[in-house]
Motif scaffolding. Structure first.
Motif, PDB file in Angstrom:
ATOM      1  N   VAL B  18       0.836  -1.207   0.000  1.00 13.23           N
ATOM      2  CA  VAL B  18       0.000   0.000   0.000  1.00 13.23           C
ATOM      3  C   VAL B  18       0.868   1.253   0.000  1.00 13.23           C
ATOM      4  N   LEU B  19       1.930   1.221   0.801  1.00 15.74           N
ATOM      5  CA  LEU B  19       2.812   2.391   0.911  1.00 15.74           C
ATOM      6  C   LEU B  19       3.460   2.724  -0.437  1.00 15.74           C
ATOM      7  N   VAL B  20       4.090   1.690  -1.022  1.00 16.11           N
ATOM      8  CA  VAL B  20       4.779   1.915  -2.301  1.00 16.11           C
ATOM      9  C   VAL B  20       3.773   2.347  -3.370  1.00 16.11           C
ATOM     10  N   GLY B  21       2.620   1.655  -3.343  1.00 22.87           N
ATOM     11  CA  GLY B  21       1.587   1.990  -4.336  1.00 22.87           C
ATOM     12  C   GLY B  21       1.164   3.433  -4.237  1.00 22.87           C
ATOM     13  N   THR B  22       0.892   3.897  -3.045  1.00 19.42           N
ATOM     14  CA  THR B  22       0.464   5.285  -2.862  1.00 19.42           C
ATOM     15  C   THR B  22       1.541   6.236  -3.342  1.00 19.42           C
ATOM     16  N   PHE B  23       2.752   5.916  -2.950  1.00 26.46           N
ATOM     17  CA  PHE B  23       3.858   6.786  -3.301  1.00 26.46           C
ATOM     18  C   PHE B  23       3.981   6.924  -4.816  1.00 26.46           C
ATOM     19  N   MET B  24       3.893   5.763  -5.491  1.00 25.93           N
ATOM     20  CA  MET B  24       4.046   5.796  -6.950  1.00 25.93           C
ATOM     21  C   MET B  24       2.911   6.572  -7.620  1.00 25.93           C
ATOM     22  N   THR B  25       1.703   6.297  -7.189  1.00 24.80           N
ATOM     23  CA  THR B  25       0.580   7.040  -7.797  1.00 24.80           C
ATOM     24  C   THR B  25       0.766   8.529  -7.571  1.00 24.80           C
ATOM     25  N   PHE B  26       1.104   8.869  -6.371  1.00 26.56           N
ATOM     26  CA  PHE B  26       1.269  10.287  -6.070  1.00 26.56           C
ATOM     27  C   PHE B  26       2.320  10.917  -6.984  1.00 26.56           C
ATOM     28  N   SER B  27       3.455  10.215  -7.084  1.00 28.56           N
ATOM     29  CA  SER B  27       4.548  10.816  -7.841  1.00 28.56           C
ATOM     30  C   SER B  27       4.185  10.940  -9.324  1.00 28.56           C
ATOM     31  N   THR B  28       3.542   9.911  -9.894  1.00 32.06           N
ATOM     32  CA  THR B  28       3.190  10.050 -11.318  1.00 32.06           C
ATOM     33  C   THR B  28       2.179  11.168 -11.523  1.00 32.06           C
ATOM     34  N   VAL B  29       1.189  11.211 -10.670  1.00 33.95           N
ATOM     35  CA  VAL B  29       0.166  12.242 -10.829  1.00 33.95           C
ATOM     36  C   VAL B  29       0.783  13.627 -10.679  1.00 33.95           C
ATOM     37  N   TYR B  30       1.632  13.740  -9.677  1.00 32.01           N
ATOM     38  CA  TYR B  30       2.263  15.035  -9.412  1.00 32.01           C
ATOM     39  C   TYR B  30       3.104  15.475 -10.609  1.00 32.01           C
ATOM     40  N   ARG B  31       3.881  14.523 -11.105  1.00 33.42           N
ATOM     41  CA  ARG B  31       4.764  14.870 -12.218  1.00 33.42           C
ATOM     42  C   ARG B  31       3.971  15.262 -13.449  1.00 33.42           C
ATOM     43  N   LYS B  32       2.932  14.505 -13.707  1.00 29.97           N
ATOM     44  CA  LYS B  32       2.108  14.787 -14.871  1.00 29.97           C
ATOM     45  C   LYS B  32       1.507  16.188 -14.765  1.00 29.97           C
ATOM     46  N   ARG B  33       1.030  16.465 -13.586  1.00 30.18           N
ATOM     47  CA  ARG B  33       0.385  17.754 -13.392  1.00 30.18           C
ATOM     48  C   ARG B  33       1.390  18.886 -13.598  1.00 30.18           C
ATOM     49  N   LYS B  34       2.589  18.657 -13.091  1.00 29.24           N
ATOM     50  CA  LYS B  34       3.609  19.691 -13.199  1.00 29.24           C
ATOM     51  C   LYS B  34       3.992  19.917 -14.663  1.00 29.24           C
ATOM     52  N   ALA B  35       4.167  18.814 -15.371  1.00 29.03           N
ATOM     53  CA  ALA B  35       4.514  18.913 -16.784  1.00 29.03           C
ATOM     54  C   ALA B  35       3.405  19.636 -17.538  1.00 29.03           C
ATOM     55  N   PHE B  36       2.177  19.306 -17.189  1.00 26.07           N
ATOM     56  CA  PHE B  36       1.036  19.936 -17.834  1.00 26.07           C
ATOM     57  C   PHE B  36       1.048  21.440 -17.578  1.00 26.07           C
ATOM     58  N   GLN B  37       1.328  21.768 -16.323  1.00 29.15           N
ATOM     59  CA  GLN B  37       1.351  23.185 -15.957  1.00 29.15           C
ATOM     60  C   GLN B  37       2.420  23.948 -16.727  1.00 29.15           C
ATOM     61  N   SER B  38       3.627  23.367 -16.751  1.00 32.22           N
ATOM     62  CA  SER B  38       4.706  24.104 -17.397  1.00 32.22           C
ATOM     63  C   SER B  38       4.471  24.157 -18.904  1.00 32.22           C
ATOM     64  N   ALA B  39       3.788  23.145 -19.438  1.00 38.07           N
ATOM     65  CA  ALA B  39       3.490  23.190 -20.876  1.00 38.07           C
ATOM     66  C   ALA B  39       2.449  24.252 -21.168  1.00 38.07           C
ATOM     67  N   ASN B  40       1.633  24.552 -20.177  1.00 38.17           N
ATOM     68  CA  ASN B  40       0.574  25.524 -20.409  1.00 38.17           C
ATOM     69  C   ASN B  40       0.954  26.940 -20.025  1.00 38.17           C
ATOM     70  N   LEU B  41       2.186  27.121 -19.557  1.00 39.05           N
ATOM     71  CA  LEU B  41       2.623  28.488 -19.248  1.00 39.05           C
ATOM     72  C   LEU B  41       2.687  29.278 -20.547  1.00 39.05           C
ATOM     73  N   ALA B  42       2.299  30.502 -20.447  1.00 36.82           N
ATOM     74  CA  ALA B  42       2.342  31.331 -21.651  1.00 36.82           C
ATOM     75  C   ALA B  42       3.779  31.434 -22.117  1.00 36.82           C
ATOM     76  N   PRO B  43       4.019  31.313 -23.427  1.00 36.77           N
ATOM     77  CA  PRO B  43       5.388  31.431 -23.919  1.00 36.77           C
ATOM     78  C   PRO B  43       5.907  32.847 -23.702  1.00 36.77           C
ATOM     79  N   TRP B  44       7.213  32.948 -23.546  1.00 34.22           N
ATOM     80  CA  TRP B  44       7.854  34.252 -23.294  1.00 34.22           C
ATOM     81  C   TRP B  44       7.698  35.159 -24.498  1.00 34.22           C
ATOM     82  N   PHE B  45       7.960  34.590 -25.656  1.00 32.67           N
ATOM     83  CA  PHE B  45       7.858  35.357 -26.894  1.00 32.67           C
ATOM     84  C   PHE B  45       6.584  34.979 -27.639  1.00 32.67           C
ATOM     85  N   GLY B  46       6.149  35.868 -28.493  1.00 30.65           N
ATOM     86  CA  GLY B  46       5.007  35.556 -29.347  1.00 30.65           C
ATOM     87  C   GLY B  46       5.420  34.555 -30.411  1.00 30.65           C
TER      88      GLY B  46
END
Lengths: 206, 232
Positions: B18-46
Motif C-alpha cells: 500500500v505504501l509503495v503503491g500510494t507513493f508511486m501514484t502520487f509521484s506520477t500524478v504530481y509529475r504529470k500535473r507539473k509537466a502539464f502546468q509548465s506546458a501551459n505556461l504562456a510562452p515568453w515570446f510571441g
C-alpha cells in the motif's frame, strides 16, 4: 512555439516570375515581414558571383568606399572654390552612395563615412546661411559618430545659436564637451552662447 | 528449521504494498500535473513569424489544379533563413537583457516562480533555435553557419543606424519651415522698430536714437527692441 519540431503553417504563394513571396491572409505584420523578406532577397541578388550568401562583414569590397571617397573629395574641391551649393550636391551624392551600402557590410564603416559627409555638408550649408539644414546635418553627423567628432558638434552648436535657439545650442555644446573633453573651440562657443543668453535675458527684462 | 509464518507476514507486506503503491501514484500524478502546468505556461515570446515563414516555404503545398508543389528558389530560402536569424538575434538580446533583472526580481520575491520557469524555457528554446539555424545554414551553403549571425548582426545594426539617420533627416523640412516663419517675424519686427525709431527721431530731434546698423536681418539684437520679441 511550444516545441522545436512543430510550426504554424502559413499559406504562402510565390510569383513564378519575380520570385516574390506573398500571402492571401492579410495581416499587416505578416505583410510587413514578407516585404522585408522580398527586399532582402533582392539585395542578396546583388552579391558577386562566387558568393551565394553574404560573406563575413570584413573584408569589404573596396569599390564603394572608393566611390564615396571620390565624391567627398569632389565636394571638398568645390567647397574650396567657394561653390558651396555644388559642394552640397556632391556630399549628398556621396551620402546616398554610402547609405546604399548593402546591409551586411560593417555598420562601423558606414558610420565612419557618413559622419564626415554629414559634417562637411553641414559646413557647406553654414556657408550658404542655411542654418536649419546645417543643424540637422550636424546632428546626423554626431549621431553617426559622437566621439572624436568635435567639428560636427561645433557646427551643431553654431547653427542653433545662429537661429537664436540658445538653450538648445547650450545643451548640444555641453554634451559635446562631455564627449570631447576640453576642446578649445567648443569651450569658446559655449562662452559665446552663455553671453548671448545673458544679454537676451537682460533685454527681455528691460 | 525456520518455519516462516506466512500468515504473520501478511500484514507488514500488505502495508508495504500500500505504501509503495500510494507513493508511486502520487509521484506520477504530481509529475504529470507539473509537466502539464509548465506546458501551459504562456510562452515568453510571441509566435516566431520568421521561423514559420521559413518552414512554410520548405513545405509549400501544391496550388489548386497542379500536382506539384511550386518550386521555391534556394535564394528565397536563404533570404528567409537570414530573416529568421535576425529575429533570433533580437530575441537573444532581449533574453540577455532580461536575465539579470529577472533573477534579481525572483530573489527578492517580486515575481513568481511561474515567470522564472517561463524565462528558463524561453532561454532553452532559443538555444535550440540557434543551433537549428546554424545547422540549416550549413545545410544550405557549407560554412554559412559560422557567419550567418555575424551577418545578421551587421544587418540589424545597419538598419537601426539608417532608421535613426532618416528620422533626423526627416526633420529638415519642419526645421526649414520653422526658420522661415521665425525669420519673417524677425524681419517684420525689425522693420517696425526701424519705423518707430524713425518716427521718434522725427518727433524729437534732440533725443539721440540708437539704431544698430550692424544688425543682420537674422539676428535681432537691437538694444531697445528685443523686449518685443517674446513670441517665437
Amino acid at each position: 512555439m511550444s516545441d522545436q519540431d512543430s510550426f504554424d503553417f502559413i499559406p504562402l504563394q510565390i510569383d513564378p516570375k519575380t520570385k516574390s513571396i506573398s500571402s492571401l491572409s492579410a495581416s499587416t505584420k505578416l505583410e510587413a515581414e514578407l516585404s522585408a523578406l522580398n527586399s532582402l532577397h533582392r539585395a542578396l541578388h546583388s552579391l558577386d558571383a562566387p558568393h551565394l550568401v553574404p560573406p563575413p562583414p570584413v573584408p569589404v569590397n573596396p569599390k564603394r568606399s572608393a566611390n564615396v571617397q571620390k565624391l567627398r573629395e569632389s565636394g571638398n574641391t568645390e567647397y574650396r572654390k567657394g561653390k558651396y551649393a555644388e559642394a552640397v550636391k556632391f556630399y549628398t551624392l556621396g551620402l546616398q552612395m554610402a547609405l546604399q551600402r548593402p546591409p551586411w557590410e560593417p555598420q562601423g564603416l558606414v558610420r565612419e563615412e557618413v559622419h564626415q559627409l554629414y559634417s562637411n555638408r553641414a559646413q557647406a550649408h553654414m556657408q550658404l546661411g542655411n542654418w536649419p539644414e546645417g543643424a540637422v546635418d550636424a546632428e546626423a553627423s554626431v549621431t553617426a559618430k559622437s566621439q572624436g567628432n568635435a567639428k560636427a558638434w561645433f557646427r551643431r552648436g553654431k547653427c542653433l545659436m545662429e537661429m537664436g535657439r540658445y538653450q538648445e545650442a547650450k545643451a548640444a555644446v555641453a554634451q559635446a564637451l562631455e564627449f570631447e573633453g576640453e576642446e578649445k573651440e567648443l569651450a569658446e562657443l559655449l562662452k559665446e552662447i552663455e553671453s548671448k543668453i545673458v544679454s537676451q535675458k537682460a533685454s527681455g527684462d528691460a | 528449521m525456520f518455519d516462516i509464518n506466512w500468515r504473520g507476514l501478511l500484514l507488514p507486506l500488505a502495508y508495504l504494498v500500500v505504501l509503495v503503491g500510494t507513493f508511486m501514484t502520487f509521484s506520477t500524478v504530481y509529475r504529470k500535473r507539473k509537466a502539464f502546468q509548465s506546458a501551459n505556461l504562456a510562452p515568453w515570446f510571441g509566435p516566431h513569424l520568421q521561423r514559420n515563414i521559413y518552414l512554410s516555404l520548405l513545405h509549400m503545398e501544391p496550388e489548386e489544379g497542379s500536382e506539384k508543389a511550386p518550386k521555391v528558389p534556394e535564394s528565397v530560402i536563404r533570404a528567409a533563413l537570414l530573416r529568421r536569424a535576425l529575429e533570433d538575434l533580437n530575441r537573444i538580446i532581449q533574453i540577455r537583457q532580461a536575465k539579470a533583472a529577472c533573477s534579481n526580481l525572483l530573489q527578492k520575491g517580486s515575481v513568481g516562480d511561474d515567470l522564472w520557469q517561463r524565462f528558463l524555457r524561453a532561454e532553452k528554446e532559443m538555444e535550440e533555435e540557434l543551433r537549428d539555424v546554424v545547422m540549416e545554414a550549413n545545410a544550405l551553403v557549407p560554412g554559412w553557419g559560422q557567419i550567418i549571425f555575424q551577418t545578421a548582426n551587421e544587418i540589424a545594426a545597419n538598419k537601426a543606424l539608417r532608421e535613426r539617420l532618416e528620422e533626423i533627416e526627416g526633420q529638415t523640412e519642419h526645421e526649414k519651415e520653422w526658420w522661415e516663419k521665425k525669420r519673417a517675424t524677425i524681419r517684420t519686427e525689425f522693420m517696425k522698430e526701424l519705423d518707430e525709431a524713425e518716427s521718434k527721431s522725427v518727433a524729437s530731434h534732440d533725443e539721440p536714437v540708437l539704431v544698430d546698423t550692424n544688425v543682420s536681418s537674422s539676428r535681432p539684437s537691437t538694444p531697445g527692441g528685443a523686449a518685443k520679441k517674446g513670441k517665437k
